[in-house]
Design an enzyme around this catalytic site. Structure first.
Site, PDB file in Angstrom:
ATOM      1  N   CYS A  55      15.815  -2.478  20.835  1.00 32.52           N
ATOM      2  CA  CYS A  55      16.932  -2.959  20.016  1.00 32.52           C
ATOM      3  C   CYS A  55      17.929  -3.792  20.830  1.00 32.52           C
ATOM      4  CB  CYS A  55      17.661  -1.767  19.383  1.00 32.52           C
ATOM      5  SG  CYS A  55      16.791  -1.117  17.941  1.00 32.52           S
ATOM      6  N   ALA A  61      13.616   0.990  29.955  1.00 28.53           N
ATOM      7  CA  ALA A  61      13.139   1.969  30.934  1.00 28.53           C
ATOM      8  C   ALA A  61      13.517   1.582  32.363  1.00 28.53           C
ATOM      9  CB  ALA A  61      11.625   2.126  30.811  1.00 28.53           C
ATOM     10  N   HIS A 166       7.507  -6.070  16.925  1.00 30.48           N
ATOM     11  CA  HIS A 166       7.285  -6.780  18.188  1.00 30.48           C
ATOM     12  C   HIS A 166       5.804  -7.009  18.413  1.00 30.48           C
ATOM     13  CE1 HIS A 166       6.305  -2.675  19.443  1.00 30.48           C
ATOM     14  NE2 HIS A 166       5.768  -3.153  20.553  1.00 30.48           N
ATOM     15  N   GLN A 168       2.924  -8.247  21.810  1.00 37.71           N
ATOM     16  CA  GLN A 168       2.805  -8.324  23.262  1.00 37.71           C
ATOM     17  C   GLN A 168       2.103  -9.623  23.648  1.00 37.71           C
ATOM     18  OE1 GLN A 168       1.892  -4.764  25.487  1.00 37.71           O
ATOM     19  NE2 GLN A 168       1.654  -3.593  23.598  1.00 37.71           N
ATOM     20  N   HIS A 286      -7.329 -13.057  14.430  1.00 36.44           N
ATOM     21  CA  HIS A 286      -8.093 -11.898  13.951  1.00 36.44           C
ATOM     22  C   HIS A 286      -7.129 -10.813  13.491  1.00 36.44           C
ATOM     23  CE1 HIS A 286     -11.915 -13.175  15.687  1.00 36.44           C
ATOM     24  NE2 HIS A 286     -11.339 -13.390  16.850  1.00 36.44           N
ATOM     25  N   PHE A 300     -13.485   5.734  11.259  1.00 35.74           N
ATOM     26  CA  PHE A 300     -13.639   6.086  12.658  1.00 35.74           C
ATOM     27  C   PHE A 300     -14.792   5.296  13.246  1.00 35.74           C
ATOM     28  CE2 PHE A 300     -11.264   9.673  11.028  1.00 35.74           C
ATOM     29  CZ  PHE A 300     -10.390   9.962  12.057  1.00 35.74           C
TER      30      PHE A 300
HETATM   31  O1  LIG Z   1     -20.277  12.115  10.606  1.00 41.05           O
HETATM   32  P1  LIG Z   1     -20.211  11.130   9.477  1.00 41.05           P
HETATM   33  O2  LIG Z   1     -19.364  11.624   8.345  1.00 41.05           O
HETATM   34  O3  LIG Z   1     -21.554  10.629   9.048  1.00 41.05           O
HETATM   35  O4  LIG Z   1     -19.455   9.831  10.022  1.00 41.05           O
HETATM   36  C1  LIG Z   1     -18.885   9.711  11.294  1.00 41.05           C
HETATM   37  O5  LIG Z   1     -19.810   9.139  12.208  1.00 41.05           O
HETATM   38  C2  LIG Z   1     -20.294   7.839  11.891  1.00 41.05           C
HETATM   39  C3  LIG Z   1     -21.197   7.356  13.007  1.00 41.05           C
HETATM   40  O6  LIG Z   1     -20.524   7.244  14.250  1.00 41.05           O
HETATM   41  C4  LIG Z   1     -19.140   6.854  11.647  1.00 41.05           C
HETATM   42  O7  LIG Z   1     -19.655   5.653  11.107  1.00 41.05           O
HETATM   43  C5  LIG Z   1     -18.115   7.430  10.665  1.00 41.05           C
HETATM   44  O8  LIG Z   1     -17.008   6.542  10.584  1.00 41.05           O
HETATM   45  C6  LIG Z   1     -17.658   8.811  11.147  1.00 41.05           C
HETATM   46  O9  LIG Z   1     -16.713   9.355  10.232  1.00 41.05           O
HETATM   47  O1  LIG Z   2       2.084  -0.851  23.699  1.00 38.12           O
HETATM   48  P1  LIG Z   2       1.737  -0.195  25.002  1.00 38.12           P
HETATM   49  O2  LIG Z   2       2.453   1.083  25.215  1.00 38.12           O
HETATM   50  O3  LIG Z   2       1.818  -1.133  26.171  1.00 38.12           O
HETATM   51  O4  LIG Z   2       0.180   0.215  24.908  1.00 38.12           O
HETATM   52  C1  LIG Z   2      -0.637   0.077  23.786  1.00 38.12           C
HETATM   53  O5  LIG Z   2      -1.322  -1.184  23.802  1.00 38.12           O
HETATM   54  C2  LIG Z   2      -2.168  -1.405  24.929  1.00 38.12           C
HETATM   55  C3  LIG Z   2      -2.863  -2.744  24.751  1.00 38.12           C
HETATM   56  O6  LIG Z   2      -3.672  -2.787  23.588  1.00 38.12           O
HETATM   57  C4  LIG Z   2      -3.183  -0.258  25.087  1.00 38.12           C
HETATM   58  O7  LIG Z   2      -3.836  -0.417  26.331  1.00 38.12           O
HETATM   59  C5  LIG Z   2      -2.499   1.110  25.072  1.00 38.12           C
HETATM   60  O8  LIG Z   2      -3.485   2.109  25.087  1.00 38.12           O
HETATM   61  C6  LIG Z   2      -1.634   1.221  23.813  1.00 38.12           C
HETATM   62  O9  LIG Z   2      -0.982   2.483  23.776  1.00 38.12           O
END
Ligand SMILES: O=P(O)(O)O[C@H]1O[C@H](CO)[C@@H](O)[C@H](O)[C@H]1O
Ligand SMILES: O=P(O)(O)O[C@H]1O[C@H](CO)[C@@H](O)[C@H](O)[C@H]1O
Lengths: 336, 336
Positions: A55, A61, A166, A168, A286, A300
């Site tokens: 802010c 830090a 923000h 980076q 992206h 996941f």
């Molecule tokens: O164990 P599930 O429910 O099949 O699914 C899990 O493992 C899969 C394979 O790594 C991933 O694609 C899913 O996102 C995760 O939730």
């Molecule tokens: O925003 P920070 O605290 O620098 O860090 C964050 O972004 C970084 C770059 O993608 C990652 O390596 C860290 O794991 C994430 O916590």
């Protein structure tokens, strides 16, 4: 045999920009979800928190006090992953043990003095100021470093622990893996087909109209044919633009779909080689939200994805009408 | 200039197996962590829950009832990402829009009838039964499919929503991205140096002794020089083994470090080409826990990592003494 329907029959798709495949298994959406559901509402963020190190007027830090900035604010990351003066590890003694020097700079850019806004909530001149600052930091760091990565980790799910708007900026003495692959692919496409890969791709998507999310006078936003993340999008300028600083004032302006999607971008490698021929490169951004099927159910990318290949449960065509994606509270965003 | 010290000076390291680089910035561990802290203790899991679809005697999503199994139990995934009979998308009409057919099978393997155990808590004969089942499912599915991916998503942080000890087996008609790259790298190394990449690598690590975690008569567990995840490990057999079914009874036995680390592995591609020369391939298992610096602080691989290059905050050498890594409750594990 059955007629192929992408939303019912698994298949693999090729990503020509990053030279890899994704497994699309849309029939899998029929499975019930009993796992974790993410909280939809953001905690209320106060407009100004004197203890938040991002802010205006707050102490950071490293002990420094931020100015009372009223627009964007760019400063050196207090815990940079890249520093300008790291010594070199020296020559390797074995081909399986290769380490090389890495130098660079990490900066943080606040978009606005208020903590309770995000890019889509900002006014057009405010957004324009962010785009201008992106262009100027690319120019400044790009004079020395071959790659300037501008990215935003948005939301707690994306490891962002500070709600203040923000992004980076990490500039490095090396071309990282992803842009290295994009560089190779775009260069090869141009030499084979005589035009930039992403120019032809945008033209095809405008014709096919299956994956367009937004189009404007200057920009196109679409769900790429090869998207890995369910609500991933790609933003492209309509004309051939190699790097952010080349954007015209009209292209930088807030009406651009870029603003709606949280930003617009950087481009071809920079640094000492910036003067070489980079005509095969097209500026693009992206946007990777970590979602499975809605704003509250997370996808996941774990065992199979980390160790074999990315897999998704909805086709890119099915996700393009997901209107609220422009206001998602969690995503990784970058421009390159 | 300062003398290079890996734990103080950022550098990049090359992964010769997957042909990519990782940024190592160990000095960054000095930064305070104010973000999310994960709950350390697992919720208590009942030994048997008649409503858990993985338990003996329970009803699954498709209506089938599990047998009252007393050892391992292998069955078809009720929501498979890969099915054996998906039709082909047909030929592509443009080089930027390439889709191809994908067929396969997804299975689930329960390790034990009880829900409150994990591999390291099981007895030696029980672990041996799991390894034997991995070998036989590799043989069975490998007769038809070129790649059989065995993996475990362990813990809620890794998207696993069922606490019952189990892994997944996904066999596919295509070689996924990661094994495709590992195949290319191992083949090229063998043709250049006349021996398998991972055999020479293991020999070097045994000499250098900087990254060894465990060694036994038959196995070596180490933190790879090029590890991306802070507590990542790689397990290798001491002798040249191309695929899981080739493991001897002694190598499969529970005293193996494999058991301590939750498993041991599959290998070279299979399917119709299984009879070709795969001597360049060495069986190995990857273990990726999603941690930053301890079992409760997560490493977010987000903006920079997804869009530019993996980055880590501890050197591989610093993490190899992390004794509890063998009992971590969250990880992605696979054998290939
Ligand atoms: O164990 P599930 O429910 O099949 O699914 C899990 O493992 C899969 C394979 O790594 C991933 O694609 C899913 O996102 C995760 O939730
Ligand atoms: O925003 P920070 O605290 O620098 O860090 C964050 O972004 C970084 C770059 O993608 C990652 O390596 C860290 O794991 C994430 O916590």
């Amino acid at each position: 045999p059955a007629t192929f329907r992408p939303s019912e029959h698994q298949h693999i798709r090729y990503n020509p920009l990053q030279d890899e495949w994704v497994l699309v298994s849309a029939h899998r959406m029929k499975r019930p979800w009993q796992g974790q559901v993410e909280p939809q509402l953001l905690p209320t963020v106060p407009r100004h928190d004197p203890l938040n190190p991002l802010c205006p007027g707050a102490r950071r830090a490293n002990g420094e006090v931020n100015p009372h900035y009223s627009g964007t604010y760019l400063f050196d990351n207090d815990f940079p992953a890249l520093q300008p003066d790291a010594p070199s590890p020296g020559p390797s003694d074995h081909p399986l043990f290769r380490a090389e020097a890495a130098q660079g700079v990490c900066k943080v850019m606040c978009f606005h003095p208020w903590s309770d806004v995000t890019l889509p909530l900002m006014s057009i001149p405010e957004i324009r100021a962010v785009v201008d600052e992106w262009a100027s930091v690319t120019e400044e760091l790009g004079a020395q470093y071959p790659w300037v990565q501008i990215f935003e980790n948005k939301g707690a799910m994306m490891g962002c622990s500070n709600p203040h708007p923000h992004c980076q900026v990490w500039a490095s003495s090396f071309l990282p893996n992803v842009p290295q692959q994009e560089e190779r692919s775009q260069r090869a496409y141009q030499s084979q087909h005589g035009e930039p890969l992403l120019m032809e791709y945008a033209r095809q998507e405008l014709l096919r109209k299956e994956r367009l999310v937004l189009t404007s006078e200057h920009w196109i936003v679409l769900v790429p044919f090869w998207a890995v993340w369910p609500f991933q999008t790609l933003m492209l300028p309509r004309r051939h633009v190699r790097r952010l600083p080349e954007l015209t004032p009209a292209e930088r302006d807030g009406e651009s779909p870029g603003a709606a999607l949280d930003g617009c971008g950087s481009g071809a490698p920079t640094g000492p080689e910036a003067g070489a021929n980079w005509d095969h490169w097209q500026l693009h951004a992206h946007y990777y939200p970590p979602l499975l099927r809605s704003a509250t159910v997370r996808k996941f990318m774990v065992g199979y994805e980390m160790l074999a290949q990315a897999q998704r449960d909805l086709t890119p065509e099915q996700t393009r009408t997901y209107e609220s994606s422009s206001r998602l509270s969690h995503a990784a965003f970058s421009v390159q």
